[in-house]
Design an enzyme around this catalytic site. Structure first.
Site, PDB file in Angstrom:
ATOM      1  N   CYS A  78     -11.616 -19.130  -7.274  1.00 52.71           N
ATOM      2  CA  CYS A  78     -11.577 -19.228  -5.816  1.00 52.71           C
ATOM      3  C   CYS A  78     -12.082 -20.598  -5.350  1.00 52.71           C
ATOM      4  O   CYS A  78     -13.173 -21.021  -5.733  1.00 52.71           O
ATOM      5  CB  CYS A  78     -12.444 -18.136  -5.211  1.00 52.71           C
ATOM      6  SG  CYS A  78     -12.597 -18.288  -3.437  1.00 52.71           S
ATOM      7  N   CYS A  84     -19.003 -19.588   0.066  1.00 52.08           N
ATOM      8  CA  CYS A  84     -18.826 -18.278   0.698  1.00 52.08           C
ATOM      9  C   CYS A  84     -19.977 -17.313   0.429  1.00 52.08           C
ATOM     10  O   CYS A  84     -20.575 -16.782   1.351  1.00 52.08           O
ATOM     11  CB  CYS A  84     -17.503 -17.681   0.260  1.00 52.08           C
ATOM     12  SG  CYS A  84     -17.264 -15.969   0.698  1.00 52.08           S
ATOM     13  N   CYS A 165      -8.591 -14.816   0.696  1.00 53.46           N
ATOM     14  CA  CYS A 165      -9.728 -14.326  -0.078  1.00 53.46           C
ATOM     15  C   CYS A 165      -9.129 -13.575  -1.258  1.00 53.46           C
ATOM     16  O   CYS A 165      -8.422 -12.585  -1.062  1.00 53.46           O
ATOM     17  CB  CYS A 165     -10.570 -13.388   0.785  1.00 53.46           C
ATOM     18  SG  CYS A 165     -11.774 -12.454  -0.176  1.00 53.46           S
ATOM     19  N   GLN A 289     -13.797   4.201   1.150  1.00 52.67           N
ATOM     20  CA  GLN A 289     -14.081   3.320   0.011  1.00 52.67           C
ATOM     21  C   GLN A 289     -13.166   2.100   0.033  1.00 52.67           C
ATOM     22  O   GLN A 289     -11.985   2.228   0.345  1.00 52.67           O
ATOM     23  CB  GLN A 289     -13.864   4.101  -1.288  1.00 52.67           C
ATOM     24  CG  GLN A 289     -14.853   5.234  -1.472  1.00 52.67           C
ATOM     25  CD  GLN A 289     -16.128   4.783  -2.146  1.00 52.67           C
ATOM     26  OE1 GLN A 289     -16.263   3.629  -2.538  1.00 52.67           O
ATOM     27  NE2 GLN A 289     -17.077   5.696  -2.267  1.00 52.67           N
ATOM     28  N   TYR A 318     -24.897  13.968   0.730  1.00 54.62           N
ATOM     29  CA  TYR A 318     -24.528  12.606   1.117  1.00 54.62           C
ATOM     30  C   TYR A 318     -23.004  12.449   0.997  1.00 54.62           C
ATOM     31  O   TYR A 318     -22.519  11.552   0.312  1.00 54.62           O
ATOM     32  CB  TYR A 318     -25.224  11.563   0.224  1.00 54.62           C
ATOM     33  CG  TYR A 318     -26.716  11.720   0.085  1.00 54.62           C
ATOM     34  CD1 TYR A 318     -27.578  11.135   1.009  1.00 54.62           C
ATOM     35  CD2 TYR A 318     -27.276  12.448  -0.977  1.00 54.62           C
ATOM     36  CE1 TYR A 318     -28.958  11.261   0.873  1.00 54.62           C
ATOM     37  CE2 TYR A 318     -28.653  12.579  -1.116  1.00 54.62           C
ATOM     38  CZ  TYR A 318     -29.492  11.982  -0.193  1.00 54.62           C
ATOM     39  OH  TYR A 318     -30.845  12.101  -0.334  1.00 54.62           O
ATOM     40  N   GLU A 339     -23.913  15.535   5.423  1.00 60.57           N
ATOM     41  CA  GLU A 339     -23.922  14.093   5.700  1.00 60.57           C
ATOM     42  C   GLU A 339     -24.592  13.877   7.056  1.00 60.57           C
ATOM     43  O   GLU A 339     -24.447  14.683   7.967  1.00 60.57           O
ATOM     44  CB  GLU A 339     -22.457  13.610   5.700  1.00 60.57           C
ATOM     45  CG  GLU A 339     -22.141  12.356   6.466  1.00 60.57           C
ATOM     46  CD  GLU A 339     -22.760  11.110   5.871  1.00 60.57           C
ATOM     47  OE1 GLU A 339     -22.726  10.941   4.637  1.00 60.57           O
ATOM     48  OE2 GLU A 339     -23.305  10.305   6.659  1.00 60.57           O
ATOM     49  N   CYS A 414     -25.393   3.941  -6.505  1.00 63.40           N
ATOM     50  CA  CYS A 414     -25.030   2.529  -6.316  1.00 63.40           C
ATOM     51  C   CYS A 414     -26.242   1.640  -6.562  1.00 63.40           C
ATOM     52  O   CYS A 414     -26.205   0.454  -6.264  1.00 63.40           O
ATOM     53  CB  CYS A 414     -24.455   2.311  -4.924  1.00 63.40           C
ATOM     54  SG  CYS A 414     -25.575   2.795  -3.613  1.00 63.40           S
TER      55      CYS A 414
HETATM   56  N1  SAH Z   1     -19.948  10.360  -1.052  1.00 64.97           N
HETATM   57  C1  SAH Z   1     -19.366   9.480  -0.067  1.00 64.97           C
HETATM   58  C2  SAH Z   1     -20.327   8.512   0.620  1.00 64.97           C
HETATM   59  C3  SAH Z   1     -21.579   8.125  -0.075  1.00 64.97           C
HETATM   60  S1  SAH Z   1     -22.477   6.821   0.730  1.00 64.97           S
HETATM   61  C4  SAH Z   1     -18.180   8.752  -0.669  1.00 64.97           C
HETATM   62  O1  SAH Z   1     -17.986   8.743  -1.876  1.00 64.97           O
HETATM   63  O2  SAH Z   1     -17.412   8.168   0.082  1.00 64.97           O
HETATM   64  C5  SAH Z   1     -23.969   7.636   1.187  1.00 64.97           C
HETATM   65  C6  SAH Z   1     -23.868   8.471   2.440  1.00 64.97           C
HETATM   66  O3  SAH Z   1     -25.122   9.117   2.682  1.00 64.97           O
HETATM   67  C7  SAH Z   1     -23.561   7.691   3.715  1.00 64.97           C
HETATM   68  O4  SAH Z   1     -22.404   8.231   4.279  1.00 64.97           O
HETATM   69  C8  SAH Z   1     -24.800   7.923   4.610  1.00 64.97           C
HETATM   70  O5  SAH Z   1     -24.459   8.039   5.976  1.00 64.97           O
HETATM   71  C9  SAH Z   1     -25.328   9.226   4.079  1.00 64.97           C
HETATM   72  N2  SAH Z   1     -26.774   9.523   4.271  1.00 64.97           N
HETATM   73  C10 SAH Z   1     -27.817   8.673   4.293  1.00 64.97           C
HETATM   74  N3  SAH Z   1     -28.987   9.335   4.373  1.00 64.97           N
HETATM   75  C11 SAH Z   1     -28.680  10.655   4.412  1.00 64.97           C
HETATM   76  C12 SAH Z   1     -29.465  11.859   4.470  1.00 64.97           C
HETATM   77  N4  SAH Z   1     -30.793  11.821   4.521  1.00 64.97           N
HETATM   78  N5  SAH Z   1     -28.818  13.044   4.465  1.00 64.97           N
HETATM   79  C13 SAH Z   1     -27.468  13.091   4.408  1.00 64.97           C
HETATM   80  N6  SAH Z   1     -26.679  11.994   4.345  1.00 64.97           N
HETATM   81  C14 SAH Z   1     -27.278  10.788   4.349  1.00 64.97           C
END
Ligand code: SAH
Length: 460
Positions: A78, A84, A165, A289, A318, A339, A414
């Site tokens: 790049c 960047c 990009c 994603q 989550y 969530e 992550c």
């Molecule tokens: N599993 C999903 C997103 C994971 S990212 C996927 O694969 O697309 C983590 C997520 O946790 C986010 O959407 C965030 O808003 C949520 N989050 C953060 N703290 C939280 C909590 N205490 N209870 C529930 N969700 C929560």
């Protein structure tokens, strides 16, 4: 020498051997026991460096000359790589990046979790680790009376104009260039952050990799968008795959991209995309994603580790817009997703309906508070899936999991550091980590994502 005095000073030139890579992708070297971080240096390299900053515990240095380059070194393709800051590892071969990510996971498990006897598999990478992103969010400004759009220079708010990009999907790049040309042509002003003047703040483009559908979002400072009709018509003509053109209004002085108000200027409110057999509706502000090809790899592995037969009750904590929940629902008896963001749960419910998956329930709230309430209602999960943000699982949630005793836990992470911390708690509470699979979701960057499979030990 006292421990608090660094053995080197600013501007000193020294020779070092790089022994490791930091989480930010910088080379790490020890000089007389003192840790130095050297951006763009690679493990195994011996180099001449100039010290740029020192503090008590560690310092930074700039690479001047590499005496012996690593076999993992490659030319970053790049042209804007150095200004960047969006990518950190383009100077490393892709095989090298995948090995580094595997090592980050196994090192974290060992150092922070005391877990040494678990197989961490080689990172699952992409065949073509470029052009993978399906969403562009490009800041717009002006220089010398012309509209520019690109990226913020590293650690600044100065916009650098950009043509392309190379981790971004080509269509997204082409549309951003077109919007820039049209803005100049129709006299639409770029946003001036300092004076809080001008019209166009950001261009956001979203692309459905499976469907081929595109969405264009103009984020503007106020309702006015001069020559709106011509703008829409020209974009539609140039890109027939555009199914949705949207305006988002953000009148605030803020770094946050989107404002509260969104209106459809032309076409649909949503575009669609699929991951595997599951279809998703994506609006201007939906979380989705950014690397759909690798998301499929991640979710397939999650499903494999969940090891479902069709009779299981599953909790997906989550859950975001329910992507993993819906994947699991294809093979489970029932899936409960929770969530914290209400809009994400509305998306999750819509997506469940879109796919005819009636064996799902979604709740808004904190996982650590909603799940104990589910337990009180008599819900007993066989499999527990968690995919927390970087800070990992809430302690209360970990304790709830240990009380509910699911047969299997699948932990999507992550951040290897918080994963290691949480796995330690779960292992002490009666679970055994069977295997860990890193998946490369963000090639050329230092982000590391991995999936762990845990099973309840006998007698627990
Ligand atoms: N599993 C999903 C997103 C994971 S990212 C996927 O694969 O697309 C983590 C997520 O946790 C986010 O959407 C965030 O808003 C949520 N989050 C953060 N703290 C939280 C909590 N205490 N209870 C529930 N969700 C929560």
């Amino acid at each position: 020498m006292s421990k608090t005095t660094p053995p080197v000073q600013k501007n000193e030139i020294i020779h070092v051997t790089i022994t490791d890579l930091s989480h930010q992708g910088a080379g790490v070297a020890k000089h007389e026991g003192y840790t130095l971080f050297i951006p763009k240096a690679l493990p195994g390299e011996t180099c001449e460096v100039k010290v740029t900053k020192t503090s008590k515990g560690y310092g930074f240095a700039r690479l001047i000359h590499i005496h012996e380059p690593s076999s993992d070194r490659t030319e970053a393709p790049c042209p804007i790589y150095n200004t960047c800051g969006g990518c950190q590892l383009q100077h490393m071969t892709y095989e090298g990046q995948l090995r580094y990510k595997q090592k980050q996971v196994s090192d974290a498990l060992e150092r922070l979790g005391g877990i040494t006897d678990v197989p961490v598999h080689p990172t699952l990478g992409m065949d073509h680790p470029w052009r993978y992103r399906n969403k562009s969010q490009v800041p717009v400004g002006e220089r010398d009376g012309k509209v520019i759009a690109g990226f913020y220079q590293e650690r600044s708010h100065r916009i650098v104009d950009m043509q392309e990009c190379i981790i971004q999907n080509e269509h997204n790049d082409e549309i951003v260039q077109k919007v820039k040309d049209l803005a100049n042509h129709y006299g639409i002003r770029g946003y001036d952050e300092e004076k809080h003047r001008g019209t166009l703040r950001h261009v956001v483009v979203r692309y459905g990799r499976q469907s081929g559908e595109l969405m264009v979002v103009f984020v503007t400072r106020d309702e006015a968008l001069p020559n709106k009709k011509n703008l829409i018509e020209d974009i539609r003509k140039a890109f027939p795959a555009v199914k949705s053109i949207v305006q988002n209004i953000n009148p605030k002085r803020t770094n946050v991209i989107f404002g509260d108000k969104t209106k459809v200027l032309w076409g649909e409110e949503y575009i669609y995309d699929s991951i595997g057999a599951i279809k998703f509706a994506i609006s201007a502000r939906s979380f989705y994603q950014v690397n759909p090809e690798q998301t499929k790899v991640l979710y397939d592995k999650t499903l494999e580790y969940a090891n479902l037969t069709g009779s299981e009750t599953v909790i997906d904590a989550y859950c975001g817009i329910g992507t993993i929940s819906l994947f699991l629902a294809q093979q489970a008896k029932h899936v409960y997703g929770v969530e914290i963001v209400p809009e994400a749960i509305s998306d999750a419910k819509r997506n469940a309906e879109l796919n005819g998956l009636t064996n799902t329930d979604f709740a808004v709230g904190e996982a650590e508070n909603v799940i104990p309430w589910w337990a009180a209602q008599g819900i007993r999960p066989d499999v527990f899936v968690v995919d927390p943000p970087r800070k990992g699982c809430d302690e209360k949630l970990l304790n709830t999991m240990l009380e509910m005793k699911p047969k299997r836990i699948v932990y999507v992470s992550c951040n290897p550091a918080t994963l290691a911390r949480d796995l330690k708690v779960l292992e002490e509470g009666g679970y055994k980590t069977k295997q860990v699979q890193p998946v490369d979701m963000f090639p050329q960057s230092t982000h590391v994502e991995c999936i762990s499979q845990l099973i309840l030990k006998e007698g627990n």
